[in-house]
Design an enzyme around this catalytic site. Structure first.
Site, short mmCIF file in Angstrom:
data_model
loop_
_atom_site.label_atom_id
_atom_site.label_comp_id
_atom_site.label_asym_id
_atom_site.label_seq_id
_atom_site.Cartn_x
_atom_site.Cartn_y
_atom_site.Cartn_z
N THR A 92 95.53 140.08 38.30
CA THR A 92 96.48 139.53 39.85
C THR A 92 95.19 139.96 40.60
OG1 THR A 92 97.29 140.26 42.60
CG2 THR A 92 96.51 142.74 41.04
N GLY A 93 95.08 138.52 41.40
CA GLY A 93 93.83 138.40 41.99
C GLY A 93 93.31 136.83 42.16
N THR A 131 100.22 139.18 43.40
CA THR A 131 101.01 139.14 42.58
C THR A 131 101.90 139.90 41.27
OG1 THR A 131 100.32 137.17 42.27
CG2 THR A 131 100.29 137.77 40.31
N ARG A 153 97.53 123.47 42.20
CA ARG A 153 96.35 124.01 42.55
C ARG A 153 97.21 125.39 41.69
NH1 ARG A 153 96.30 129.45 42.69
NH2 ARG A 153 93.98 130.51 42.13
N VAL A 154 97.15 125.38 39.72
CA VAL A 154 97.43 126.96 39.33
C VAL A 154 96.51 127.76 38.96
CG1 VAL A 154 98.71 126.93 37.32
CG2 VAL A 154 99.82 124.79 38.27
N GLY A 155 96.91 128.49 39.36
CA GLY A 155 95.50 130.17 39.32
C GLY A 155 96.39 130.94 37.06
N ASP A 156 95.87 131.83 37.40
CA ASP A 156 96.01 132.41 36.23
C ASP A 156 97.22 132.82 36.24
OD1 ASP A 156 96.71 134.56 38.21
OD2 ASP A 156 95.39 135.92 37.11
N1 ASP Z 1 96.62 134.94 40.86
C1 ASP Z 1 97.28 134.37 42.17
C2 ASP Z 1 96.36 133.76 41.31
O1 ASP Z 1 95.45 132.72 41.53
C3 ASP Z 1 97.05 135.04 42.68
C4 ASP Z 1 97.11 136.47 43.53
O2 ASP Z 1 97.34 137.99 42.67
O3 ASP Z 1 97.74 136.75 44.63
O4 ASP Z 1 97.27 132.27 42.26
#
Ligand code: ASP
Length: 332
Positions: free
Chosen positions: A243-244, A192, A220-223
């Site tokens: 990221t993560g 990301t 699904r939605v992340g941060d």
């Molecule tokens: N932060 C992103 C998510 O959880 C994933 C990533 O950083 O690769 O969607």
């Protein structure tokens, strides 16, 4: 007293402060950054910083900043470089799909005035960051999701694009043979891009864009598109982005937390470290996942910290174009 005036006055009051030893809540002695002048006079600017080693993205942002452009344009055009790179399999076109084979993109953007826009689970559009900017500038809303976001993008002239590349399709078909949902810890699965910039006027903006976790559940939605979690900017303090594993970043409202820690006197580096520690405190006995935070303060000081060794971040300023390996919670 109006907020802006209050902050201005309190800035003047702290202007006289020099390195003040403080006792943190856990009893360690920490040192407040030296503030012998008002912050605005010794700003390092312009400057751009992004997650991971995306040198083409920071180079693009620098091009905008160096020619006198705004931080908002720098971060938008900077992260678009990765959205357009089909070899980056966690951002934009070429991103890995969800478990049903659909590439769904998340992005958000924030400007110096606290305006923000985001798109969630957007399909068929190659530059979600630009749609997020349109949400910010052309609607009364902050977030548009799914079909509504896609419809809005077409109304704004974005073209329909097939985001699933042959490479990502092949890998997905391979994954389907076992359908094991165990996110890979590091760069192989997270790249990301979150970017922060300060322009020549000293104004800060940020952008964050991703295709999210590979083979995630549909919807699904992340941060990354969540203001405060994946990205936060306060033009009087600084900005942070992540990221993560997004779920963990959301649970601590990570980027907002880091900006608030900087407001309280922590350096960007100290604030990122504290952000990771808060996440680890909620995950006792677990360190098998990755999160990386980066931050910048109003002076243009930067920092980054992560859970697993392997996370790096890039900066571009008059001082050069540098890739920084971040220190990690888990020793290298
Ligand atoms: N932060 C992103 C998510 O959880 C994933 C990533 O950083 O690769 O969607």
């Amino acid at each position: 007293m109006k907020r802006r005036k209050f902050l201005k006055n309190s800035g003047t009051a702290t202007a006289a402060l020099v390195a003040t030893p403080l006792l943190s809540s856990c009893g360690e002695e920490t040192t407040r950054p030296q503030q012998d002048k008002p912050a605005t006079t010794d700003q390092k600017r312009p400057i751009a910083i992004c997650t991971w080693n995306f040198m083409n993205a920071t180079a693009k942002a620098w091009e905008v900043l160096q020619s006198g452009g705004r931080a908002l344009d720098a971060v938008e055009h900077g992260v678009m470089v990765e959205e357009n790179d089909v070899n980056n399999q966690t951002v934009g076109k070429g991103g890995r799909p969800d478990r049903d084979g659909n590439v769904t993109l998340d992005a958000c953007i924030m400007d110096k005035d606290g305006n923000c826009g985001a798109v969630l689970a957007l399909q068929n559009i190659a530059n979600p960051i630009s749609v997020a900017r349109k949400v910010m500038e052309d609607t009364p809303h902050v977030m548009l999701a799914g079909e509504g976001a896609e419809k809005f993008a077409y109304e704004k002239g974005f073209e329909k694009t097939d985001l699933l590349t042959e490479q990502s399709r092949k890998e997905w078909l391979e994954w389907k043979k076992t359908s094991e949902y165990k996110p890979i810890i590091n760069i192989e699965n997270h790249d990301t891009i979150g970017m922060l910039a300060i322009d020549k006027d000293g104004d800060i903006a940020g952008a964050c864009t991703t295709s999210g976790m590979a083979y995630k559940m549909a919807g699904r939605v992340g941060d990354s598109p969540i203001i405060g979690a994946g990205l936060f900017v306060d033009n009087e303090v600084g900005g942070a982005t992540a990221t993560g594993v997004g779920e963990e970043v959301v649970r601590t409202v990570g980027s907002f937390l880091i900006v608030e820690l900087m407001r309280q006197g922590k350096s960007p580096q100290e604030a990122c470290e504290e952000g990771v520690k808060r996440i680890m405190a909620k995950n006792e006995g677990r360190d098998d996942f990755q999160i990386g935070f980066i931050a910048i303060n109003k002076n243009g000081d930067t920092g980054g910290y992560c859970i697993q060794p392997g996370f790096t971040y890039r900066t571009y300023s008059e001082e050069g174009h540098v890739n920084h390996p971040a220190e990690s919670y888990v020793p290298a």
